[in-house]
Design a protein around this motif. Sequence first.
Motif, PDB file in Angstrom:
ATOM      1  N   UNK A  71       0.612  -0.805  -0.104  1.00 40.26           N
ATOM      2  CA  UNK A  71       0.029  -0.066   0.384  1.00 40.26           C
ATOM      3  C   UNK A  71      -0.031   1.459  -0.060  1.00 40.26           C
ATOM      4  N   UNK A  72       1.814   1.266   1.099  1.00 39.70           N
ATOM      5  CA  UNK A  72       2.418   1.979   0.580  1.00 39.70           C
ATOM      6  C   UNK A  72       3.566   2.816  -0.409  1.00 39.70           C
ATOM      7  N   UNK A  73       4.149   1.804  -0.934  1.00 42.75           N
ATOM      8  CA  UNK A  73       4.403   1.324  -2.539  1.00 42.75           C
ATOM      9  C   UNK A  73       3.497   1.857  -3.660  1.00 42.75           C
ATOM     10  N   UNK A  74       2.974   1.515  -3.445  1.00 41.36           N
ATOM     11  CA  UNK A  74       1.363   1.838  -4.523  1.00 41.36           C
ATOM     12  C   UNK A  74       1.387   3.374  -4.323  1.00 41.36           C
ATOM     13  N   UNK A  75       0.875   4.058  -2.691  1.00 44.25           N
ATOM     14  CA  UNK A  75       0.727   5.361  -2.856  1.00 44.25           C
ATOM     15  C   UNK A  75       2.276   6.159  -3.293  1.00 44.25           C
ATOM     16  N   UNK A  76       3.345   5.757  -2.845  1.00 44.54           N
ATOM     17  CA  UNK A  76       4.487   6.378  -3.413  1.00 44.54           C
ATOM     18  C   UNK A  76       4.606   6.593  -5.038  1.00 44.54           C
ATOM     19  N   UNK A  77       4.428   5.330  -5.583  1.00 44.89           N
ATOM     20  CA  UNK A  77       4.529   5.119  -7.582  1.00 44.89           C
ATOM     21  C   UNK A  77       3.041   6.159  -7.326  1.00 44.89           C
ATOM     22  N   UNK A  78       2.233   6.362  -7.409  1.00 42.60           N
ATOM     23  CA  UNK A  78       1.177   7.593  -8.094  1.00 42.60           C
ATOM     24  C   UNK A  78       1.778   8.289  -7.409  1.00 42.60           C
ATOM     25  N   UNK A  79       2.762   8.971  -6.243  1.00 36.91           N
ATOM     26  CA  UNK A  79       2.652  11.072  -6.122  1.00 36.91           C
ATOM     27  C   UNK A  79       4.274  10.915  -7.179  1.00 36.91           C
ATOM     28  N   UNK A  80       4.624   9.523  -7.088  1.00 36.39           N
ATOM     29  CA  UNK A  80       5.935  10.132  -7.792  1.00 36.39           C
ATOM     30  C   UNK A  80       6.074   9.840  -9.387  1.00 36.39           C
ATOM     31  N   UNK A  81       4.989   9.386  -9.510  1.00 39.22           N
ATOM     32  CA  UNK A  81       4.681   9.427 -11.293  1.00 39.22           C
ATOM     33  C   UNK A  81       4.003  10.555 -12.186  1.00 39.22           C
ATOM     34  N   UNK A  82       2.771  11.717 -10.708  1.00 37.03           N
ATOM     35  CA  UNK A  82       3.102  12.257 -10.944  1.00 37.03           C
ATOM     36  C   UNK A  82       4.050  14.029 -11.357  1.00 37.03           C
ATOM     37  N   UNK A  83       5.152  13.413  -9.776  1.00 39.46           N
ATOM     38  CA  UNK A  83       6.154  14.507  -9.998  1.00 39.46           C
ATOM     39  C   UNK A  83       7.248  14.411 -11.210  1.00 39.46           C
ATOM     40  N   UNK A  84       7.520  13.323 -12.260  1.00 39.32           N
ATOM     41  CA  UNK A  84       7.890  12.716 -12.883  1.00 39.32           C
ATOM     42  C   UNK A  84       7.270  13.592 -14.387  1.00 39.32           C
ATOM     43  N   UNK A  85       5.224  13.567 -13.871  1.00 44.63           N
ATOM     44  CA  UNK A  85       5.070  14.095 -15.423  1.00 44.63           C
ATOM     45  C   UNK A  85       5.408  15.571 -15.075  1.00 44.63           C
ATOM     46  N   UNK A  86       5.350  16.409 -13.982  1.00 50.37           N
ATOM     47  CA  UNK A  86       5.031  17.475 -13.936  1.00 50.37           C
ATOM     48  C   UNK A  86       6.691  18.027 -14.269  1.00 50.37           C
ATOM     49  N   UNK A  87       8.024  17.225 -14.010  1.00 52.45           N
ATOM     50  CA  UNK A  87       8.870  17.425 -14.517  1.00 52.45           C
ATOM     51  C   UNK A  87       9.315  17.983 -15.874  1.00 52.45           C
ATOM     52  N   UNK A  88       8.809  16.549 -16.812  1.00 53.22           N
ATOM     53  CA  UNK A  88       9.151  16.514 -17.583  1.00 53.22           C
ATOM     54  C   UNK A  88       8.814  17.221 -18.802  1.00 53.22           C
ATOM     55  N   UNK A  89       7.057  17.829 -18.202  1.00 55.40           N
ATOM     56  CA  UNK A  89       6.595  19.047 -18.578  1.00 55.40           C
ATOM     57  C   UNK A  89       7.159  20.097 -18.370  1.00 55.40           C
ATOM     58  N   UNK A  90       7.931  20.372 -17.377  1.00 53.93           N
ATOM     59  CA  UNK A  90       8.916  22.219 -17.164  1.00 53.93           C
ATOM     60  C   UNK A  90      10.147  21.804 -17.541  1.00 53.93           C
ATOM     61  N   UNK A  91      10.615  20.621 -17.603  1.00 60.76           N
ATOM     62  CA  UNK A  91      11.915  20.572 -19.231  1.00 60.76           C
ATOM     63  C   UNK A  91      11.714  21.177 -20.506  1.00 60.76           C
ATOM     64  N   UNK A  92      10.398  20.677 -20.678  1.00 62.95           N
ATOM     65  CA  UNK A  92      10.416  20.679 -22.726  1.00 62.95           C
ATOM     66  C   UNK A  92      10.359  22.617 -22.335  1.00 62.95           C
ATOM     67  N   UNK A  93       9.556  23.147 -21.300  1.00 67.03           N
ATOM     68  CA  UNK A  93       8.616  24.786 -21.393  1.00 67.03           C
ATOM     69  C   UNK A  93      10.042  25.190 -20.517  1.00 67.03           C
ATOM     70  N   UNK A  94      10.711  24.988 -20.297  1.00 70.48           N
ATOM     71  CA  UNK A  94      12.257  25.520 -19.049  1.00 70.48           C
ATOM     72  C   UNK A  94      12.298  26.733 -20.276  1.00 70.48           C
ATOM     73  N   UNK A  95      13.210  26.702 -21.361  1.00 67.16           N
ATOM     74  CA  UNK A  95      13.636  27.555 -21.838  1.00 67.16           C
ATOM     75  C   UNK A  95      12.671  29.144 -22.705  1.00 67.16           C
ATOM     76  N   UNK A  96      11.278  28.587 -22.463  1.00 66.12           N
ATOM     77  CA  UNK A  96      10.270  29.535 -23.413  1.00 66.12           C
ATOM     78  C   UNK A  96       9.952  30.064 -22.339  1.00 66.12           C
ATOM     79  N   UNK A  97      10.420  29.815 -20.539  1.00 65.67           N
ATOM     80  CA  UNK A  97      10.151  30.575 -19.850  1.00 65.67           C
ATOM     81  C   UNK A  97      10.631  32.119 -19.241  1.00 65.67           C
ATOM     82  N   UNK A  98       9.948  33.055 -18.799  1.00 61.45           N
ATOM     83  CA  UNK A  98      11.280  33.971 -18.025  1.00 61.45           C
ATOM     84  C   UNK A  98      11.901  33.355 -17.110  1.00 61.45           C
ATOM     85  N   UNK A  99      12.901  34.244 -16.923  1.00 57.97           N
ATOM     86  CA  UNK A  99      14.011  33.175 -15.836  1.00 57.97           C
ATOM     87  C   UNK A  99      13.200  33.022 -13.883  1.00 57.97           C
TER      88      UNK A  99
END
Length: 205
Positions: A71-99
Motif C-alpha cells: 500500500x505504501x509503495x502504491x501511494x509512493x509510485x502514484x505521487x512519484x509518477x505525478x511528479x515525473x510528469x510535471x518535471x518532464x513538462x517543466x523541462x520541455x518549456x523551461x527555455x521559453x519561460x521568463x527567468x
Amino acid sequence: MRLGHYLGICMVAALACTTVQAETTAPATPAVDGLQGPLINGVCLLSRQAVFANAKVGKAATARLQQLANGAQSRFDSERGKLADDVRAFQQQAKSLPDATRRTQEAALDQRAHALEAERQRDIRQLELTRVQAMNQIGSETQPILASVYRTRGCGLLLDRNAVLGGNFGNDLTAAVVQGLDAKVTTISFNLAPLPATGGSQGAN
C-alpha cells in the motif's frame, strides 16, 4: 537542482525488511562434517527466526506486513509518477519561460521532490516499527510455550541455533514451539503503528 535524481527514487528494498526471512524448523546441518557428537543433556537449541517464519501467526504477520508495504509503495509510485510528469513538462518549456517564472517553478518542483523523499523515509520507519511491534506481540505469545517445552525437555541452557557451528541438534526445541504456537494462535491483526512524536523508531523495543 536534482530533479533527475528524484525521478528515480523509489521505496527501495528497505520495505523487504517487513517480511520475516524464511527458515526451516528442521535442525540446521553442521557447518563442518564430523561435528555431530553426543547429545549434551540439558543443552537445548532454538531458532526464533524459524519460529516466526514457520508458525501460522508468523506467516499471517508477514502477509499483513507485505500488504501494508504494498500500500505504501502504491501511494509512493502514484505521487512519484505525478511528479515525473510535471518535471518532464517543466523541462520541455523551461527555455521559453521568463527567468523568474522558471526559478519559481523549479523551486516548487524541488520542494515537492524533497517532500516525497521525506514521505518515503517516514513510510520505511513506520513499516519497520510496525514489524517490530508485531514480532514483539508474537514473542509474547511464544514465551510461555517455550518455557513449557524447555521444562518438559529438561533443559538447563538454551542457545540460539543459528549461532551453533556444529554438534548434536537432538535438543532443538524449534519444531515443538512452532507446534505449540499453532495450537494457541494462528493469526494476528494490526495496522501501521504511529511513529513516536519525535519521529523515527527509537521507541520500538
